[in-house]
Design an enzyme around this catalytic site. Structure first.
Site, PDB file in Angstrom:
ATOM      1  N   CYS A  78      34.923  88.425 109.943  1.00 17.05           N
ATOM      2  CA  CYS A  78      35.879  87.307 109.587  1.00 17.05           C
ATOM      3  C   CYS A  78      35.468  87.114 108.168  1.00 17.05           C
ATOM      4  O   CYS A  78      34.174  87.114 107.805  1.00 17.05           O
ATOM      5  CB  CYS A  78      35.503  86.154 110.190  1.00 17.05           C
ATOM      6  N   MET A 114      40.651  82.267 113.644  1.00 11.12           N
ATOM      7  CA  MET A 114      39.402  82.447 114.180  1.00 11.12           C
ATOM      8  C   MET A 114      38.796  81.109 113.955  1.00 11.12           C
ATOM      9  O   MET A 114      37.837  80.824 114.834  1.00 11.12           O
ATOM     10  CB  MET A 114      38.895  83.638 113.664  1.00 11.12           C
ATOM     11  N   GLU A 115      38.723  80.520 112.903  1.00  6.24           N
ATOM     12  CA  GLU A 115      37.909  79.284 112.605  1.00  6.24           C
ATOM     13  C   GLU A 115      38.527  78.101 113.555  1.00  6.24           C
ATOM     14  O   GLU A 115      37.627  77.470 114.096  1.00  6.24           O
ATOM     15  CB  GLU A 115      38.325  78.628 111.198  1.00  6.24           C
ATOM     16  N   ASP A 129      26.751  71.623 126.879  1.00 10.60           N
ATOM     17  CA  ASP A 129      25.356  71.348 126.730  1.00 10.60           C
ATOM     18  C   ASP A 129      24.720  69.970 126.946  1.00 10.60           C
ATOM     19  O   ASP A 129      23.788  69.596 127.465  1.00 10.60           O
ATOM     20  CB  ASP A 129      25.132  71.820 125.238  1.00 10.60           C
TER      21      ASP A 129
END
Length: 160
Positions: A78, A114-115, A129
């Protein structure tokens, strides 16, 4: 029909970063989505602001924004991009899920799919998490590009 090929491979099949030097600068945007399924009690804890780790949604939004800015560091081929806008929203869905949508924008020579995908994914990973101590059965699912605009390939919209 033109032959489609993997743009990140050269004629010998070796990985390469696509050369965008001669591409036109255009306004580009992309929106991606992902979901985290969880126990209804976990979702209620998050929405009520009662999670012991604090504001889970704000932390996940910030993580998604940071991830979009670091995509070029995470995905080897990227390009580093000067993003001009990043929005991450997180909304409850039914009684057992959070839906994350991430939109990235820029004026440039390459797209921001992709970002947006990275932002949505990392926001979901952050939700996982922060909540894994109370719910180990969570599932991250349905990571996808919803739409993109700009550039040579034009506009794409996923049918919902």
């Amino acid at each position: 029909m033109t032959e489609q090929r993997f743009t990140h491979l050269d004629d010998s099949g070796r990985a390469q970063m696509v050369d965008v030097t001669d591409k036109d600068i255009t306004q580009r945007a992309a929106t991606a989505q992902a979901r985290v399924r969880m126990q209804p009690s976990t979702l209620q804890m998050i929405l009520a602001g009662e999670h012991p780790k604090g504001d889970v949604l704000a932390t996940a939004r910030i993580a998604g924004i940071q991830a979009a800015k670091k995509t070029w560091d995470l995905i080897p081929l990227c390009h580093p991009l000067l993003l001009t806008g990043i929005t991450v929203t997180i909304e409850p869905e039914a009684d057992d899920a959070l839906c994350v949508q991430a939109t990235c924008k820029l004026k440039g020579t390459t797209g921001v799919e992709m970002e947006a995908l990275t932002a949505a994914s990392v926001a979901c990973l952050t939700l996982y998490d922060m909540c894994k101590a109370v719910d180990r059965c969570m599932v991250i699912e349905s990571v996808c590009l919803l739409e993109k605009s700009g550039g040579r390939s034009g506009t794409f919209r996923r049918e919902r």
